[in-house]
Motif scaffolding. Structure first.
Motif, PDB file in Angstrom:
ATOM      1  N   SER A   6       0.778  -1.214  -0.032  1.00 34.99           N
ATOM      2  CA  SER A   6       0.148   0.090   0.026  1.00 34.99           C
ATOM      3  C   SER A   6       1.178   1.349  -0.052  1.00 34.99           C
ATOM      4  N   THR A   7       1.953   1.270   0.780  1.00 31.06           N
ATOM      5  CA  THR A   7       2.813   2.514   0.929  1.00 31.06           C
ATOM      6  C   THR A   7       3.589   2.570  -0.461  1.00 31.06           C
ATOM      7  N   LEU A   8       4.197   1.641  -0.981  1.00 27.43           N
ATOM      8  CA  LEU A   8       5.014   1.620  -2.309  1.00 27.43           C
ATOM      9  C   LEU A   8       4.026   2.356  -3.267  1.00 27.43           C
ATOM     10  N   GLU A   9       2.809   1.651  -3.554  1.00 24.69           N
ATOM     11  CA  GLU A   9       1.826   1.817  -4.429  1.00 24.69           C
ATOM     12  C   GLU A   9       1.456   3.474  -4.190  1.00 24.69           C
ATOM     13  N   GLY A  10       1.340   3.976  -3.167  1.00 21.57           N
ATOM     14  CA  GLY A  10       0.910   5.338  -2.806  1.00 21.57           C
ATOM     15  C   GLY A  10       2.003   6.308  -3.509  1.00 21.57           C
ATOM     16  N   PHE A  11       3.232   5.858  -3.347  1.00 26.11           N
ATOM     17  CA  PHE A  11       4.349   6.734  -3.644  1.00 26.11           C
ATOM     18  C   PHE A  11       4.356   6.671  -5.171  1.00 26.11           C
ATOM     19  N   ARG A  12       4.037   5.431  -5.758  1.00 27.18           N
ATOM     20  CA  ARG A  12       4.299   5.363  -7.218  1.00 27.18           C
ATOM     21  C   ARG A  12       3.135   6.009  -8.030  1.00 27.18           C
ATOM     22  N   GLN A  13       1.788   6.115  -7.371  1.00 30.54           N
ATOM     23  CA  GLN A  13       0.939   6.903  -7.720  1.00 30.54           C
ATOM     24  C   GLN A  13       1.100   8.573  -7.884  1.00 30.54           C
ATOM     25  N   GLU A  14       1.667   8.932  -6.588  1.00 31.20           N
ATOM     26  CA  GLU A  14       2.207  10.312  -6.640  1.00 31.20           C
ATOM     27  C   GLU A  14       3.299  10.523  -7.487  1.00 31.20           C
TER      28      GLU A  14
END
Length: 422
Positions: A404-412
């Motif tokens: 969840s954390t890494l995917e949030g960074f990717r979307q940003e």
């Protein structure tokens, strides 16, 4: 002279003196603080000093790694006192400072040293930003080799693993024979480098580059599968209390026969040989499962801040990129010289093995730069942090939070159009 005028004159004199000192004091900032790494850096600096009477160069150690050096450099830029050159990594580590206008483009000195001819294409790709070179390679290391203690393997009765099944079987046999199967060390990079073997096993080269360019999500089934493979095949093999050790302490464990295997960059070979533990005799190495025939590499380059040290930096680079300069560093540190004109005969058993691996991977178009530096800087840093956290606690809960954390960074990063294709 009035007191105010005298003080003003004194101030101008001090400023002038400071400027002269800044020009004469040609510092090279790096984080190679000890052992074979420091010996290699000192040899490189000696080679540059021997090549010129016009400039004097000295090394300044910034303790830590690229992350700590980045912090110190940002402070130096704010204060207007950057070094003449500094040790940088590749790709986004260069792009971040180049985009900020803080790096000097190396177009002229690159042409002077024939950079397009002496460095492989795959290496050039990660030191150029939109075709402009901002870094000059001096230190290339493969990070997909597993070192093993030959005596431990013999006593455990095991052969060199060739796939994940034989790798985990080797772990079991080593543990039964009284050894810690697989060493690891605390820090942002080491667990991440181990994880790449599982990642490449699942994604292949094309998927690896899709992750680097943001096309493949951290919430994808493939990334989840890679995490499971890493947990079941490597994390399960790690030695007890590994997270409290440095990589040199874990290398010592391999040398002393406490640990059977250790996946680390090839600089570990130089360190162990420096301790009298010889390659091909005391230890040997194999490419991690999933990466046979491939080379995942980490590379350090020389970067030049804009400022009064540019002319001196050009002279340092000319000396540091000659076959003699590159060999002086690589043979002491235990890495490979990026300059293809360095005679392979300068290497010993370990260096010759790594050179052969890199040549085979280059011929097969299977050379993969360290993913950490292909990702936008914030995402790459978080990637390392999260993988180490998972290596310490490989529970499903931590896995879910990490995704969840890494995917949030990717979307940003996608929203900011921060990804690029190297």
């Amino acid at each position: 002279m009035k007191k105010s005028n005298w003080l003003a004159a004194l101030g101008l004199a001090m400023l002038a003196t400071t400027a002269v000192q800044a020009q004469e004091n040609n510092e090279i900032w790096h984080y190679y603080a000890a052992g074979s790494e420091l010996a290699g850096m000192n040899a490189l600096i000696d080679a540059a000093n021997s090549a010129t009477d016009q400039y004097e160069f000295s090394g300044v150690v910034i303790p830590g790694n690229v992350v700590e050096l980045r912090r110190q450099l940002q402070t130096a830029f704010l204060g207007g006192r950057p070094p003449a050159l500094y040790q940088s990594s590749m790709a986004f580590e260069l792009k971040t400072f180049a985009d900020g206008g803080q790096l000097h483009p190396l177009t002229d000195v690159w042409a002077a040293i024939d950079g397009d001819k002496i460095f492989p294409e795959g290496v050039q790709r990660v030191v150029k930003v939109e075709g402009v070179p901002f870094g000059v390679p001096f230190d290339l290391s493969l990070i997909n080799n597993v070192f093993y203690n030959k005596e431990a393997f013999e006593k455990a009765g095991i052969e060199v693993p060739t796939d994940w099944a034989s790798f985990t079987a080797a772990c079991d046999a080593l543990r039964t024979a009284g050894y810690e199967p697989l060493g690891n060390a605390g820090g942002t990079f080491w667990s991440l480098y181990n994880f790449y073997a599982a990642l490449v096993s699942v994604l292949g080269e094309d998927g690896y580059y899709k992750m680097a360019s943001g096309e493949l999500g951290f919430d994808s089934p493939e990334f989840s599968e890679a995490l499971d493979l890493y947990r079941d095949s490597m994390v399960s093999c790690y030695a007890k209390n590994w997270s409290g050790k440095t990589w040199t302490q874990t290398a010592d464990d391999l040398v002393n026969g406490n640990t059977g295997m250790f996946m680390m960059g090839i600089w570990a070979a130089g360190y162990m040989e420096g301790a009298g533990f010889k390659a091909g005799e005391g230890f040997d190495m194999f490419q991690a499962p999933g990466t046979v025939g491939k080379s995942i590499f980490q590379m350090d380059v020389l970067a030049v801040p804009e400022g009064p040290g540019v002319a001196a930096a050009d002279e340092f680079i000319k000396a540091a990129t000659t076959p003699e300069g590159q060999a002086a560093f690589a043979t002491l540190k235990g890495s490979l010289a990026p300059n293809i004109n360095v005679d392979p005969a300068v290497y010993g058993y370990a260096g010759a093995t790594f050179t052969r691996q890199f040549s085979e991977a280059s011929a097969n178009n299977a050379v993969l730069p360290n993913l950490f530096f292909l990702l936008p800087t914030d995402l790459g840093t978080e990637f390392g942090v999260q993988i180490e956290r998972f290596a310490i606690d490989p529970s499903d809960a931590v896995k879910s939070e990490m995704i969840s954390t890494l995917e949030g960074f990717r979307q940003e990063a996608l929203a900011e159009n921060a990804f690029i294709k190297w």
